[in-house]
Write an enzyme that holds these catalytic residues in place. Structure first.
Site, PDB file in Angstrom:
ATOM      1  CE  LYS A 197      -3.056   2.875   2.653  1.00 15.97           C
ATOM      2  NZ  LYS A 197      -3.530   3.224   4.003  1.00 15.97           N
TER       3      LYS A 197
ATOM      4  N   GLY B  45      -7.898   9.296  10.295  1.00 12.27           N
ATOM      5  CA  GLY B  45      -8.068   9.387  11.739  1.00 12.27           C
ATOM      6  C   GLY B  45      -9.147  10.338  12.202  1.00 12.27           C
TER       7      GLY B  45
ATOM      8  CB  ALA C 138      -8.462   7.899   5.270  1.00 10.17           C
ATOM      9  N   GLY C 139     -11.053   7.853   7.269  1.00  7.60           N
ATOM     10  CA  GLY C 139     -12.208   8.645   7.641  1.00  7.60           C
ATOM     11  C   GLY C 139     -13.377   7.890   8.226  1.00  7.60           C
TER      12      GLY C 139
ATOM     13  CG  ASN D  17      -5.165   1.264  12.392  1.00 13.19           C
ATOM     14  OD1 ASN D  17      -3.982   1.495  12.276  1.00 13.19           O
ATOM     15  ND2 ASN D  17      -5.618   0.604  13.448  1.00 13.19           N
TER      16      ASN D  17
END
Length: 261
Positions: A101, A162, A188-189, A210
């Site tokens: 990635k 995040g 993301a988000g 994550n």
């Protein structure tokens, strides 16, 4: 596997990809990954030991051998050179592993992608035989360029890394999805299960997260919720939702053939 996610020619039954950072310890990481049902897990090479620090605890020691496809990433890299160097190291550490990635960040506050550097790094990595999944902006033109270079998946952000702000750009995501011939994976988000479901209902091929799991009050329970949300969102997209109507409501029960009519 009847509806497998295909990445670089390999099938995966789970469409949820999960990161390995920000957990309390490696034991909690392993438990959350198991609860998520994920088969692809990301590893930040600059932040997580997978052998580059001999004698220190290694993430690989906490994960069942062969259970997951590791996805080394370039989190923390701000130039193409840094990113390429990091993934070359990952390939050495993982015995020639090529699926990676790529993310090249623009600044330390927003962690928004630096797209010129991302494109430059992608060109180098693809030439060197890497199978590149790439974090990118929600710009359909940039996503198309990355696909043309040879990236095996494009990974537009839903909102800032995040942030937990959810899907702020559904229309741009739809444009990318409609034109892409490679998997489109929201990266993301995502903050909660409904965000993951919305991404899948839009037609995304998968979701990577994550912080949404690792920073939840109960990471294992949230991992389970995310697994179910991704599955439900995919099934809803495959089923095809009913049309939206601004007016002219129709009864949920038939009006003809009534008993006693």
């Amino acid at each position: 596997m009847n509806d497998a996610l295909i990445i670089a020619g390999r099938p995966y039954s789970s469409r949820l990809l999960v990161g390995t950072g920000k957990y309390r310890d490696f034991a909690q990481t392993a438990a959350a990954l198991e609860a998520s049902g994920a088969e692809i897990v990301t590893v930040a090479i600059r932040r997580t030991n997978i052998g580059q620090e001999p004698g220190q605890p290694s993430l690989l020691d906490a994960l069942p051998a062969g259970r997951y496809t590791l996805l080394p990433n370039t989190a923390g890299c701000f130039t193409a050179e840094e990113a390429v160097r990091t993934l070359r190291l990952a390939r050495e550490l993982l015995d020639g592993h090529c699926l990676v990635k790529l993310e090249v960040l623009g600044d330390k506050d927003t962690l928004f992608p630096n797209m010129p550097e991302t494109v430059r790094a992608a060109e180098i990595l693809v030439r060197e035989g890497f199978e590149v999944m790439v974090y990118c902006s929600d710009d359909p033109i940039q996503a198309r360029r990355l696909e043309e270079i040879g990236c095996v998946a494009v990974m537009p952000l839903a909102s800032l890394i995040g942030s937990g702000m959810g899907i702020l750009n559904p229309w741009n995501l739809r444009l990318i999805i409609e034109s892409a011939a490679v998997p489109v994976i929201v990266d993301a988000g995502v903050g909660t299960a409904s965000d993951a479901a919305i991404a899948m209902e839009l037609g995304c091929d998968g979701v990577l997260m994550n912080s949404a799991i690792a920073l939840a009050r109960d990471p294992l329970l949230m991992a389970t919720a995310m697994r179910k949300a991704v599955e439900a969102g995919r099934q809803a997209w495959l089923a095809g939702r009913m049309p939206k109507k601004a007016y002219a409501a129709s009864p949920s029960s038939p009006t003809t053939g009534l008993v006693g009519g």
